[in-house]
Design a protein around this motif. Structure first.
Motif, mmCIF file in Angstrom:
data_model
loop_
_atom_site.group_PDB
_atom_site.id
_atom_site.type_symbol
_atom_site.label_atom_id
_atom_site.label_comp_id
_atom_site.label_asym_id
_atom_site.label_seq_id
_atom_site.Cartn_x
_atom_site.Cartn_y
_atom_site.Cartn_z
ATOM 1 N N ALA A 58 0.823 -1.210 0.000
ATOM 2 C CA ALA A 58 0.000 0.000 0.000
ATOM 3 C C ALA A 58 0.858 1.261 0.000
ATOM 4 N N LEU A 59 1.933 1.267 0.772
ATOM 5 C CA LEU A 59 2.777 2.450 0.857
ATOM 6 C C LEU A 59 3.601 2.658 -0.409
ATOM 7 N N GLU A 60 4.024 1.558 -1.027
ATOM 8 C CA GLU A 60 4.726 1.685 -2.299
ATOM 9 C C GLU A 60 3.805 2.255 -3.368
ATOM 10 N N ARG A 61 2.524 1.942 -3.242
ATOM 11 C CA ARG A 61 1.554 2.412 -4.230
ATOM 12 C C ARG A 61 1.175 3.879 -4.004
ATOM 13 N N TYR A 62 0.908 4.246 -2.740
ATOM 14 C CA TYR A 62 0.369 5.576 -2.460
ATOM 15 C C TYR A 62 1.400 6.565 -1.940
ATOM 16 N N GLY A 63 2.544 6.081 -1.468
ATOM 17 C CA GLY A 63 3.594 6.972 -1.013
ATOM 18 C C GLY A 63 3.567 7.238 0.484
ATOM 19 N N PHE A 64 4.639 7.864 0.995
ATOM 20 C CA PHE A 64 4.807 8.090 2.431
ATOM 21 C C PHE A 64 4.409 9.496 2.857
ATOM 22 N N THR A 65 3.858 10.299 1.937
ATOM 23 C CA THR A 65 3.353 11.604 2.339
ATOM 24 C C THR A 65 2.109 11.419 3.199
ATOM 25 N N LEU A 66 1.681 12.499 3.841
ATOM 26 C CA LEU A 66 0.481 12.407 4.665
ATOM 27 C C LEU A 66 -0.722 11.986 3.824
ATOM 28 N N GLU A 67 -0.859 12.586 2.648
ATOM 29 C CA GLU A 67 -1.974 12.220 1.787
ATOM 30 C C GLU A 67 -1.850 10.768 1.332
#
Length: 299
Positions: free
Chosen positions: A263-272
């Motif tokens: 999930a994090l690889e897909r959406y990124g580590f920013t708050l959004e």
């Protein structure tokens, strides 16, 4: 002018499962129409591949299929959603298809702006494709999906099951990637041992087809024998026979960590990105932060 990614139509659809056959048949039927099409399925199940197949089967196949990733192409999305977007910039691609990837990742306001933009884009005779790895029907009930965009994308829906629910596709995909990587790596791997086949058919594949591709790639890098064995796969998956891998299960903590990473690889580590990941995993943002700390997944 936006720099659109043009999809290559040279890729084949690999698989024999009922779910995949139904999706392909849905594409063939939809190819005869001009309505928007929504592709739904988990990350890396093959939604873009099916969109490419549908485009190729349609009367628009002589025109390009353009791709806009609603997560990664932030600048392009911002330009397209802007009220002053010059629709004439699309003239060189007129009559083709355009695929908006992961539309559910947009905010409600952005989704409504996209709906209005799509109405204008259609005037340039484009066929609209959209995709989501999140269930837009549940999101609509939770008021997390714009009602106008929902009505627009619900005209024609094609769903593709996750790889764990179409096990008949696993071995054909494996043999396809073995052929691909044999050429790339200049190897002559002939296939899998029976034990390796059991491992692959037992695994749950939280990362779907992309995970399978990467596992075969890594296994072939280390394999010097004629066949990929269970050892090559287990080492690369990080799960041993003692973990219960050979019996089709794995520790729950391991599965949870894999899903979090995906999930994090897909959406990124920013708050959004973390908010989107939490929504995709159906957990609260606070729960996500606790799990990130537990598995030491913060960058």
């Amino acid at each position: 002018m936006p720099m659109f990614l043009v999809y290559s139509l040279s890729q084949d659809i690999i698989g024999e499962s009922k779910g995949l056959r139904q999706a392909i048949e849905g594409c063939r039927k939809a190819a005869k129409e001009n309505d928007p099409v929504m592709f739904q399925g988990e990350v890396s199940t093959g939604k873009l591949l099916l969109a490419g197949f549908l485009h190729k089967e349609s009367e628009r196949s002589h025109q390009p299929l353009l791709i806009v990733d609603c997560i990664k192409d932030e600048d392009m999305i911002r330009e397209i959603l802007a009220p002053g977007f010059d629709i004439n910039q699309l003239c060189p691609y007129e009559g083709g298809s355009i695929y908006f990837r992961e539309v559910a990742s947009l905010s409600l306001e952005e989704q409504n702006l996209l709906y209005r933009a799509l109405e204008r884009i259609e005037k340039k005779k484009f066929r609209i494709f959209l995709s989501s790895s999140q269930n837009i029907h549940l999101m609509r009930l939770e008021k997390a999906f714009d009602p106008d965009l929902y009505d627009y994308v619900s005209q024609w829906e094609i769903s593709i099951p996750p790889l764990r629910l179409r096990k008949e596709d696993i071995l054909p995909l494996v043999h396809h990637y073995i052929r691909v990587f044999n050429l790339e790596l200049r190897k002559s791997i002939q296939g899998l041992t029976p034990q390796a086949e059991e491992v692959l058919l037992s695994y749950r594949w939280p990362g779907n087809v992309e995970e399978l591709k990467q596992i075969i790639n890594r296994a072939m890098h280390v394999a010097n024998e004629s066949h990929i064995s269970q050892r090559h796969l287990s080492d690369n998956l990080g799960i041993s026979k003692e973990d219960g891998f050979g019996h089709g299960v794995m520790p729950l903590e391991r599965m949870e960590e894999i899903l979090l990473r995906s999930a994090l690889e897909r959406y990124g580590f920013t708050l959004e990105g973390k908010k989107r990941a939490a929504r995709a995993l159906n957990i609260s943002l606070a729960t996500l932060y606790n799990k990130l700390k537990r598995y030491n997944l913060n960058p």
